[in-house]
Design an enzyme around this catalytic site. Structure first.
Site, mmCIF file in Angstrom:
data_model
loop_
_atom_site.group_PDB
_atom_site.id
_atom_site.type_symbol
_atom_site.label_atom_id
_atom_site.label_comp_id
_atom_site.label_asym_id
_atom_site.label_seq_id
_atom_site.Cartn_x
_atom_site.Cartn_y
_atom_site.Cartn_z
ATOM 1 N N ASP A 121 24.495 14.844 -46.332
ATOM 2 C CA ASP A 121 25.007 15.720 -47.384
ATOM 3 C C ASP A 121 26.385 16.265 -47.031
ATOM 4 O OD1 ASP A 121 22.939 15.485 -49.170
ATOM 5 O OD2 ASP A 121 21.878 17.280 -48.505
ATOM 6 N N ASP B 245 22.576 13.222 -61.462
ATOM 7 C CA ASP B 245 21.805 13.810 -60.370
ATOM 8 C C ASP B 245 20.761 14.785 -60.905
ATOM 9 O OD1 ASP B 245 21.361 15.308 -57.636
ATOM 10 O OD2 ASP B 245 22.627 13.593 -57.139
ATOM 11 N N ASP B 246 20.274 15.637 -60.046
ATOM 12 C CA ASP B 246 19.161 16.550 -60.317
ATOM 13 C C ASP B 246 19.406 17.378 -61.578
ATOM 14 O OD1 ASP B 246 16.906 18.083 -60.041
ATOM 15 O OD2 ASP B 246 17.460 18.950 -58.108
ATOM 16 N N ARG C 55 12.563 24.554 -49.720
ATOM 17 C CA ARG C 55 13.342 24.449 -50.976
ATOM 18 C C ARG C 55 12.453 24.780 -52.189
ATOM 19 N NH1 ARG C 55 16.187 20.082 -54.206
ATOM 20 N NH2 ARG C 55 18.325 20.786 -54.499
ATOM 21 N N CYS D 155 17.456 8.903 -49.595
ATOM 22 C CA CYS D 155 18.101 10.184 -49.311
ATOM 23 C C CYS D 155 17.012 11.152 -48.892
ATOM 24 C CB CYS D 155 18.842 10.702 -50.549
ATOM 25 S SG CYS D 155 19.656 12.306 -50.305
ATOM 26 N N ASP E 121 0.866 -1.172 0.000
ATOM 27 C CA ASP E 121 0.000 0.000 0.000
ATOM 28 C C ASP E 121 0.903 1.223 0.000
ATOM 29 O OD1 ASP E 121 -1.792 2.002 0.324
ATOM 30 O OD2 ASP E 121 -2.834 1.129 2.046
ATOM 31 N N ASN F 243 13.428 16.402 -49.839
ATOM 32 C CA ASN F 243 14.155 17.573 -49.363
ATOM 33 C C ASN F 243 13.342 18.563 -48.546
ATOM 34 O OD1 ASN F 243 16.946 17.305 -50.222
ATOM 35 N ND2 ASN F 243 16.153 17.329 -52.304
ATOM 36 N N LYS G 27 18.602 7.090 -56.888
ATOM 37 C CA LYS G 27 18.721 7.843 -55.629
ATOM 38 C C LYS G 27 17.397 8.540 -55.376
ATOM 39 C CE LYS G 27 21.619 11.267 -53.255
ATOM 40 N NZ LYS G 27 22.816 12.125 -53.359
ATOM 41 N N TRP G 28 16.718 8.151 -54.278
ATOM 42 C CA TRP G 28 15.370 8.637 -53.950
ATOM 43 C C TRP G 28 15.505 9.736 -52.901
ATOM 44 C CZ3 TRP G 28 10.491 6.279 -55.414
ATOM 45 C CH2 TRP G 28 9.375 6.815 -54.750
ATOM 46 N N ASP G 29 15.331 10.985 -53.313
ATOM 47 C CA ASP G 29 15.542 12.115 -52.416
ATOM 48 C C ASP G 29 14.218 12.612 -51.842
ATOM 49 O OD1 ASP G 29 17.031 14.000 -51.037
ATOM 50 O OD2 ASP G 29 18.132 14.666 -52.808
#
Length: 728
Positions: A548, A368-369, A445, A526, A52, A482, A478-480
């Site tokens: 990064d 890349d981009d 962004r 990513c 108790d 942001n 590459k799967w980003d």
């Protein structure tokens, strides 16, 4: 057997190679946690004390025993509504908006093999040889028709226990789940530290260690993604626990959305460790017959320090979370075009870069981009996933054939979850973005987030990507991702509180369809670098861009922290140009290569055409060395020998049979006429001798593991070096 049940007392015992986990149903029907520790026999119910303790104790009406209260009893699935004032795993509102439930034991079942979660990532087994078993325990509150099925997946050889939960509406009226976490560990006593991993973009997963004092220590993510600010991984350990000694427990969330992780020390010096979905903007209605899955938590225990804990998780994630053709294969050494050209490239420029890459021994070029739609900068064209043939000077198929003819594989960058306002997709379907009606959207962004909770949005993106991937021999994607989710409104959701959960489920739906359709493609996750580095993403992407920030010194801290919960094989790590574009530090290429070769996804991010011949020779030598060590790096046991705050940061990989060890180190402190410094390997075969393959020197393993070997005294700042030891 991994699962042993005493039917007379309803005591459930789960055994792995080195640990035992135990719980029981008490006389009132509540599921109590008894023990998780070193492998043992017998019942551990004696660890619970009854007294108790307070005139303010909370006791269910049918119990009427002041020595009994859920406010201090250790539980398996604590809930809101029965007197436990600590942090619960579940909170439910019934159809009238009333909070509170009372979950008691209903039934249990044992199944062979490890459970799976439909449409969600989870640890898997590969058949009877794994010895996996599943325990299902169902709790219920018939007043509101609430059922919770607790799932325990025991992977004995991996020394891990996985937990998930399925919440079902088995009643006639709807109710709403306002809080749902997956797992907790309740400790009746002990003084602990809690270890978490904080950070930000370009400085992710730095280790934080705190005393788990009275009150609650909590980390989590409200960002809609698991985040670089806090990782969904937590360790609770003895205060004196080190790499090689002390008890430690960990939880790793197999989920890529928001999360909460908490360690709470109660009024009676009990400690509760728990993990699950974030409360923030979460309220999930369930109609009769519907169910909601609490994502998986991977748990492991070590009685011999933090190093063993990490090695348990490394084996589990590397072999039973990561899937597909690339799980056990060497990853190609790649060159990413970003830091060479940014958006300013043509097909001819890429081929010229590929020619130099082939000359140096690089095995893949990644575009890349900037290759799609009207994408000339980061203000436009996300969502328009069609090839800009004018920019490339021809079709994607023609470009890839030119690169393949040089002996290189070809990879491509995408950011499918996002959309630019200046894009054909947004102009056609503005309601496909998550945005609040009548409110100017918050940009990240200069982009918005697509509503992946909606099937038509997912289908459109999936079909666009397939149309691109089908054009050419794509070996890598590459799967980003942001930005985070700020404005939360889905045009078709019946309840906005379910959108974040459904978004992550939708992301998994797209990824699963892609990895099944393109099993040969190596997908790398990513999110502005390493801002979504979690076990959930690793179920679909065998490696993740760790950060990064490619500065060798900063990467020591980033990769050190990451190593506590994730294997080296999952870390993308590259050599970039100096001065570094993020912090402007200059480090020798030996250090940059040494640090990058500690990851399973090794490569380069620089303009090869702008390098002096000496640097090109270094790259050739690094690639040749990497091919010699990559098998041990990818599959070996990992040891943290020293950390980024020490005079020299060192780490080690040891092959499973102990025949080969690879030690990497970067010297951080340089002093005039300084003292000698030593690195002490671990995990070698006792009684054996090892030869260091560069110098030919022979060492006794026991002496090496006791006193180590000296580093060069006269060294350049940030000298990096890799030592290879072969057992004789």
């Amino acid at each position: 057997m991994s699962i042993v049940i005493d039917e007379a007392t309803l005591t459930f015992t789960l055994n792995t190679r080195s640990a035992t986990y135990q719980m029981e149903v008490d006389p009132h029907g509540y599921l109590l946690h008894l023990y998780y520790g070193t492998r043992s026999k017998g019942r551990m119910d004696y660890l619970i004390t009854y007294a108790d303790r307070s005139g303010m104790c909370a006791t269910p009406h049918d119990v009427r025993d002041r020595t009994w209260s859920l406010d201090w009893l250790p539980q398996e699935f604590p809930f809101d509504g029965a007197g436990d004032m600590r942090s619960p795993l579940i909170r439910v509102r019934d159809a009238r908006g009333i909070y509170g439930c009372d979950l008691r034991y209903v039934r249990h079942e044992v199944r062979e093999g490890k459970y799976a979660l439909p449409g969600m990532p989870a640890v898997y087994d590969e058949g009877p040889a794994d010895g996996a078993q599943t325990l299902s325990v169902t709790l219920a509150d018939p007043r509101i028709g609430l059922e919770v099925e607790l799932l325990y997946g025991v992977m004995p050889e991996l020394d891990v226990i996985c937990r998930a939960a399925v919440v079902r509406n088995a009643g006639a009226e709807p109710f709403t789940v306002d809080r749902l976490q997956t797992a907790c560990l309740d400790f009746t006593h002990g003084n602990f530290d809690v270890i978490t991993f904080s950070g930000r973009h370009a400085m992710e997963r730095r280790l934080d260690r705190h005393y788990a004092d009275h009150g609650s220590f909590r980390v989590g993510s409200r960002r809609g993604m698991s985040s670089g600010q806090y990782n969904p991984f937590m360790i609770l350990c003895d205060r004196n626990a080190t790499e090689n000694s002390g008890r430690a427990w960990s939880m790793s969330f197999v989920w890529s959305g928001g999360f909460d992780a908490e360690a709470e020390r109660s009024q009676y010096a009990e400690t509760r460790m728990q993990m699950g979905l974030a409360d923030d903007r979460f309220s999930y209605p369930l109609a009769p017959g519907e169910e909601l899955i609490a994502p998986e938590v991977i748990m492991t225990y070590s009685a011999t320090g933090l190093g063993t804990l990490s090695q348990n998780l490394h084996r589990c994630i590397r072999t039973r979370v990561v899937r597909g053709e690339w799980r056990d294969r060497p990853r190609p050494v790649l060159l990413n075009s970003w830091e060479a050209y940014y958006f300013d490239f043509t097909g001819d420029k890429l081929v010229e870069l590929a020619e130099k890459a082939a000359e140096l021994g690089i095995e893949m070029l990644v575009m890349d981009d900037g290759w799609f739609g009207a994408r000339s900068d980061d203000f436009r064209a996300l969502g328009d996933w069609y090839v800009n043939e004018e920019k490339l000077g021809g079709t994607l198929h023609e470009l890839v054939e030119r690169v393949n003819a040089l002996g290189l594989k070809f990879g491509i960058w995408v950011e499918p979850e996002m959309v630019s306002e200046d894009s054909n997709l947004y102009r056609t379907h503005p309601d496909w973005a998550l945005a609040i009606p009548g409110k100017d959207p918050v940009l990240g962004r200069d982009q918005l987030v697509l509503d992946f909770s909606r099937k038509e949005v997912r289908d459109n993106i999936y079909e666009q990507l397939c149309a691109v991937f089908d054009q050419a021999n794509i070996d890598y994607v590459k799967w980003d991702c942001n930005r985070n989710i700020v404005d939360l409104y889905s045009a078709t959701a019946t309840d906005q509180g379910r959108v974040l959960y459904d978004y992550t489920r939708g992301l998994y739906d797209v990824l699963e369809r892609l990895v099944q359709r393109y099993p040969h493609i190596l997908f790398e996750g990513c999110s502005a670098g390493g801002c979504r580095f979690d076990a959930g993403m690793l179920y679909y992407t065998p490696q993740i861009w760790t950060s990064d920030n490619t500065d060798a010194v900063n990467r020591l801290a980033i990769q050190y922290g990451t190593s506590f919960g994730y294997p080296a094989s999952t870390m993308g790590a590259h050599v970039s140009a100096c001065p570094n574009e993020i912090n402007w530090r200059t480090t020798p290429i030996s250090a940059r290569g040494t640090v990058a070769m500690a990851g399973g996804g090794f490569g380069y991010e620089l303009d090869l055409l702008d390098l002096p011949e000496r640097a090109c020779e270094h790259i050739k030598q690094q690639i040749a060395l990497y091919h010699k060590i990559e098998g041990v790096v990818r599959e070996g046991s990992y040891f943290r020998l020293s950390g980024p705050a020490d005079e020299a940061c060192a780490w080690e990989f040891v092959s499973e049979d102990g025949s080969m060890a690879v030690v990497g180190m970067v010297l951080l402190l340089i002093e005039g006429y300084g003292a000698a410094r030593y690195v002490t390997p671990r995990g070698l075969t006792p009684g054996a001798f090892y030869r260091e393959l560069t110098t030919g020197a022979v060492f006794a393993a026991d002496a090496l593991m006791d006193s180590g070997f000296p580093l060069p005294v006269n060294a350049e700042p940030y000298m990096g070096r890799i030592y290879r030891f072969e057992r004789l």
